[in-house]
Design an enzyme around this catalytic site. Sequence first.
Site, PDB file in Angstrom:
ATOM      1  N   ARG A  69     -18.113  -1.405   1.519  1.00 54.07           N
ATOM      2  CA  ARG A  69     -18.051  -1.978   0.169  1.00 54.07           C
ATOM      3  C   ARG A  69     -19.421  -2.484  -0.265  1.00 54.07           C
ATOM      4  O   ARG A  69     -19.743  -2.488  -1.448  1.00 54.07           O
ATOM      5  CB  ARG A  69     -17.053  -3.143   0.123  1.00 54.07           C
ATOM      6  N   GLU A 101       0.806  -1.222   0.000  1.00 56.26           N
ATOM      7  CA  GLU A 101       0.000   0.000   0.000  1.00 56.26           C
ATOM      8  C   GLU A 101       0.838   1.271   0.000  1.00 56.26           C
ATOM      9  O   GLU A 101       0.502   2.253  -0.681  1.00 56.26           O
ATOM     10  CB  GLU A 101      -0.948  -0.003   1.208  1.00 56.26           C
ATOM     11  N   PHE A 132      -5.467   0.557   5.779  1.00 51.22           N
ATOM     12  CA  PHE A 132      -4.296   0.456   4.912  1.00 51.22           C
ATOM     13  C   PHE A 132      -4.203   1.645   3.955  1.00 51.22           C
ATOM     14  O   PHE A 132      -3.137   1.920   3.406  1.00 51.22           O
ATOM     15  CB  PHE A 132      -4.337  -0.854   4.125  1.00 51.22           C
TER      16      PHE A 132
END
Length: 318
Positions: free
Chosen positions: A172, A63, A88
């Site tokens: 999500r 990341e 992240f």
Amino acid sequence: MVELKENRELGPELRSCVVSAIEELMAENETVVALEADLGAASGWNRLASADPQRFINVGIAEANMIGVAAGLNLAGYTPFVHTFGPFATRRVFDQLFLSGGYSKNTINIYGSDPGFTVGHNGGTHTTWEDVALLRMIPEAVVCDAADAVQMKWIIKEFSKHKGIHYVRGNRKSVQNIYVEGTDFQLGKGNVLAEGEDILIIAAGQLVSEALTVSKELSKQGIRCEVIDMFTIKPLDRQLIMDEVRGKKRVVTIENHSITGGLGSAVAEVLAEENLAVPLLRIGVDEQFGQVGTPEYLQEVYGLTAEQIKNKVIESMK
């Protein structure tokens, strides 16, 4: 007030809305590129690779390198969008965001997914209660928390029009609809969703739906609540808070985040700096780490269901 959905049924998955928005941006602007950190299947961003494989980069589970690559692409004239899990996209890569992004005046558009209790079975290592607090520390960064699919798609498209560090957090999966299709928003401006004279509720993200439920339930007890969706946490709509707090008995902030450094802290700063002598109740997570469980279980464990929020507000009124 803006127009709301009559029924707050589950809408489309937010990840699909993000992908659709970026696909449209790619079709309109050849400088738009997408970067993933090996979550293309989970996020749906593999669709972007199919749309234009030359403008999709999977950097792998790296990341910090993804942020560095995004900064380099922006220096080369591209407009990068990046995605990974919220912790992240912020905590793990904060130094790169601060220096390669903000300090170097580069543009990076970031979608940090599954914040707070929405992380579910991925557990404590993947839980972020601090992403908003971290990004608020980057000068001139824009920090958003999407309430539903309509708002999320608008945010992604709006980010493409501006330079700088832009961060949006959101589930999500599907969340309850709040807004009708075609609703227009403005970065840095909150939206009044319900009117009331007793309590000012300021919420952001997925918990806007709970805030509306709490307002409705409290009205049955004669407690009238105004609800503001403060989807842009930075820059904060200070003027709206100053205008709407007048005459209220209490201000309540609701967030799927730590009460330290997030929406509650931002509102507290306004109340203190503007000498607005109104009691403040911050509802969020306080001095806790994440854990494993279903999102529904975690929401209850951390006291963020509509029923729990309602009871906290009633208790505070005593």
